[in-house]
Design an enzyme around this catalytic site. Structure first.
Site, PDB file in Angstrom:
ATOM      1  N   GLY A 109       0.829  -1.201   0.000  1.00 21.41           N
ATOM      2  CA  GLY A 109       0.000   0.000   0.000  1.00 21.41           C
ATOM      3  C   GLY A 109       0.861   1.248   0.000  1.00 21.41           C
ATOM      4  N   CYS A 110       0.243   2.399   0.249  1.00 24.28           N
ATOM      5  CA  CYS A 110       0.973   3.665   0.214  1.00 24.28           C
ATOM      6  C   CYS A 110       1.997   3.774   1.341  1.00 24.28           C
ATOM      7  CB  CYS A 110       0.000   4.838   0.249  1.00 24.28           C
ATOM      8  SG  CYS A 110      -1.068   4.875   1.696  1.00 24.28           S
ATOM      9  N   THR A 111       1.797   3.017   2.419  1.00 26.18           N
ATOM     10  CA  THR A 111       2.738   3.087   3.545  1.00 26.18           C
ATOM     11  C   THR A 111       3.606   1.846   3.659  1.00 26.18           C
ATOM     12  OG1 THR A 111       1.063   2.180   5.030  1.00 26.18           O
ATOM     13  CG2 THR A 111       1.210   4.587   4.885  1.00 26.18           C
ATOM     14  N   CYS A 156      -3.897   5.246   5.624  1.00 28.26           N
ATOM     15  CA  CYS A 156      -2.811   5.726   4.751  1.00 28.26           C
ATOM     16  C   CYS A 156      -2.534   7.180   5.024  1.00 28.26           C
ATOM     17  CB  CYS A 156      -3.189   5.547   3.286  1.00 28.26           C
ATOM     18  SG  CYS A 156      -2.778   3.914   2.677  1.00 28.26           S
TER      19      CYS A 156
END
Length: 114
Positions: free
Chosen positions: A81-83, A114
């Site tokens: 994911g974004c993190t 996120c």
């Protein structure tokens, strides 16, 4: 080339003195058998739409976290994911999945967006 053979021989002798043979033999059949049996016991639940994401899981623990959820009957997939690494689950089961993973020590109880 002869020097290399001497080094290899010396290192092998050191490993033998350190009981490497015994350590390795202890890791073979029994532990492999147990791991294989555990793998067979975990059945993937029926696939679901997975739009809920859980972050904060170490990348080395990602697949294990998915299997823990499968054991609880929650379908999950691993991803990025974004993190960083995430576990994806059905949104309706997100809260239960988070509490299962927190209880098992995969994530901290707070911070999941996120």
């Amino acid at each position: 080339e002869g020097n290399l053979k001497e080094i290899i021989k010396e290192e092998y002798e050191k490993a033998k003195k350190a009981k490497l043979d015994e350590i390795l033999s202890g890791l073979t059949k029994e532990s492999k058998k147990t791991a294989v049996e555990e793998e067979k016991e975990i059945k993937q639940p029926p696939k679901e739409v997975v739009t809920g994401s859980i972050s904060g899981i170490d990348i080395m623990d990602l697949e294990e976290a998915v299997k823990v959820l499968w054991k609880e009957g929650i379908y999950a997939e691993s991803g990025m994911g974004c993190t960083g690494p995430i576990v994806l689950v059905n949104e309706e089961k997100l809260d239960k999945a988070v509490s299962v993973l927190a209880k098992e020590g995969f994530i901290a109880k707070e911070g999941n967006a996120c």
